[in-house]
Each structure stands twice: as C-alpha cells, then as structure tokens.
Design a protein around this motif. Structure first.
Motif, PDB file in Angstrom:
ATOM      1  N   GLU A   1       0.436  -3.790  -4.676  1.00 28.12           N
ATOM      2  CA  GLU A   1      -0.761  -4.760  -4.283  1.00 28.12           C
ATOM      3  C   GLU A   1      -1.374  -4.783  -3.016  1.00 28.12           C
ATOM      4  OE1 GLU A   1      -0.908  -7.449  -8.312  1.00 28.12           O
ATOM      5  OE2 GLU A   1       0.329  -8.029  -6.608  1.00 28.12           O
ATOM      6  N   LYS A   2      -0.342  -5.149  -2.308  1.00 32.44           N
ATOM      7  CA  LYS A   2      -0.849  -5.463  -0.675  1.00 32.44           C
ATOM      8  C   LYS A   2      -0.553  -4.050   0.117  1.00 32.44           C
ATOM      9  CE  LYS A   2       0.425 -10.447  -0.713  1.00 32.44           C
ATOM     10  NZ  LYS A   2       1.271 -11.441   0.198  1.00 32.44           N
ATOM     11  N   GLY A   3       0.543  -3.658   0.043  1.00 31.36           N
ATOM     12  CA  GLY A   3       1.011  -2.639   0.862  1.00 31.36           C
ATOM     13  C   GLY A   3       0.083  -1.333   0.644  1.00 31.36           C
ATOM     14  N   PHE A   4      -0.147  -0.837  -0.475  1.00 29.00           N
ATOM     15  CA  PHE A   4      -0.966   0.135  -1.017  1.00 29.00           C
ATOM     16  C   PHE A   4      -2.515  -0.024  -0.711  1.00 29.00           C
ATOM     17  CE2 PHE A   4       2.743   2.219  -3.141  1.00 29.00           C
ATOM     18  CZ  PHE A   4       2.609   3.828  -2.485  1.00 29.00           C
ATOM     19  N   LYS A   5      -2.605  -1.133  -1.086  1.00 32.65           N
ATOM     20  CA  LYS A   5      -4.377  -1.435  -0.751  1.00 32.65           C
ATOM     21  C   LYS A   5      -4.656  -1.453   0.742  1.00 32.65           C
ATOM     22  CE  LYS A   5      -5.131  -3.991  -5.063  1.00 32.65           C
ATOM     23  NZ  LYS A   5      -5.514  -5.166  -5.709  1.00 32.65           N
ATOM     24  N   ASN A   6      -3.659  -2.183   1.449  1.00 31.76           N
ATOM     25  CA  ASN A   6      -4.064  -2.027   3.098  1.00 31.76           C
ATOM     26  C   ASN A   6      -3.933  -0.493   3.540  1.00 31.76           C
ATOM     27  OD1 ASN A   6      -4.097  -4.699   3.018  1.00 31.76           O
ATOM     28  ND2 ASN A   6      -1.827  -5.084   3.657  1.00 31.76           N
ATOM     29  N   TRP A   7      -2.952   0.307   3.097  1.00 32.36           N
ATOM     30  CA  TRP A   7      -2.759   1.516   3.316  1.00 32.36           C
ATOM     31  C   TRP A   7      -3.972   2.522   2.987  1.00 32.36           C
ATOM     32  CZ3 TRP A   7      -1.994   6.167   0.054  1.00 32.36           C
ATOM     33  CH2 TRP A   7      -1.682   7.118   0.545  1.00 32.36           C
ATOM     34  N   TYR A   8      -4.435   2.206   1.768  1.00 37.89           N
ATOM     35  CA  TYR A   8      -5.613   3.207   1.246  1.00 37.89           C
ATOM     36  C   TYR A   8      -6.922   2.539   1.989  1.00 37.89           C
ATOM     37  CZ  TYR A   8      -8.705   5.248  -2.035  1.00 37.89           C
ATOM     38  OH  TYR A   8      -9.828   5.885  -2.642  1.00 37.89           O
ATOM     39  N   ALA A   9      -7.181   1.328   2.206  1.00 40.18           N
ATOM     40  CA  ALA A   9      -8.270   0.835   3.011  1.00 40.18           C
ATOM     41  C   ALA A   9      -8.239   1.419   4.405  1.00 40.18           C
ATOM     42  CB  ALA A   9      -8.286  -0.734   2.880  1.00 40.18           C
TER      43      ALA A   9
END
Length: 129
Positions: A111-119
């Motif tokens: 939830e946090k890591g991939f969303k931050n990476w993607y954004a």
C-alpha cells in the motif's frame, strides 16, 4: 507472490541474509530460491517490522525482526528453482495482492511502498491497479 508453506494466503519471497551478502543480494537470492524469478531490484520500499515464531530465542523472546522490502522488475521466470516443489507463484495486480496477502506488514509495503514508488516514477495523480 508465492503461497505460504505454513497456512493460507500469499506472501512475498523472504528470508534472512547471510553475513557475506547485502540485503539487496539476499532479496535477489530469495526471489530465485522461493519464487523462481530473476530480475533487477528497482526500488527500496522500506523496512517493515514483524514477529517471527521461528526466530524467538533468548535474545529476542518476541521474535522481532526487520524486513527490507524491494520492488523487483522480473526479467526471467525459471522453469525449475530450489523450492518449486513447495511453492507456487502467482501474478496479481496490486489491489488483488493486498487482499490475498497473508501478513499485515507485507500489505503495508504494498500500500505505502508501491504507491510512493509509482507516484514518484510514473504519474503523480493516478492510482495503481
């Protein structure tokens, strides 16, 4: 993701790292051993604390551990790998992976890591699906 050998739900390859390797090298090795995939680590998702039943000892009676999570860009799926007889790999979209993930700390990494990476790397205003 891979199946758990000790219960329901899916998880990501994980394991300890040897004294002669970095966390990145261990992540790459575990991906090969448990999921039968090779690729490049493209982003550090963060450190996540969890409790391990198998690592409870006199130094850590609670079995507290810290996992380093990485995003792996898979470039090769192996036909044979060390834990093939124990593991089945599954390819899921992130929302599906969050639903099926066995461990809360792994869901948090998604939830946090991939969303931050993607954004950061793709589109600052879109959602992951």
């Amino acid at each position: 993701m891979i199946n758990s050998t000790s219960g329901s739900g899916l998880l990501f390859p994980k394991g300890g790292w040897e004294t002669d390797e970095t966390a990145e090298q261990a992540a790459t090795r575990e991906a090969i051993e448990e999921a039968g995939v090779r690729g490049d680590l493209v982003h550090f998702l963060g450190y996540y604390a969890f409790k391990s039943k198998t690592l409870q000892d006199e130094f850590s009676p609670e079995g507290l551990c810290k996992a380093a999570m990485f995003a792996l860009l898979v470039k090769e799926e192996l036909e044979s790998w060390p834990e093939k007889s124990l593991r089945q790999r599954s390819w899921l979209k992130i929302p599906e992976a969050i639903q099926q993930c066995r461990h809360p700390w792994m869901r948090e990494a998604l939830e946090k890591g991939f969303k931050n990476w993607y954004a950061t790397n793709y589109n600052h205003n879109s959602t992951i699906d």
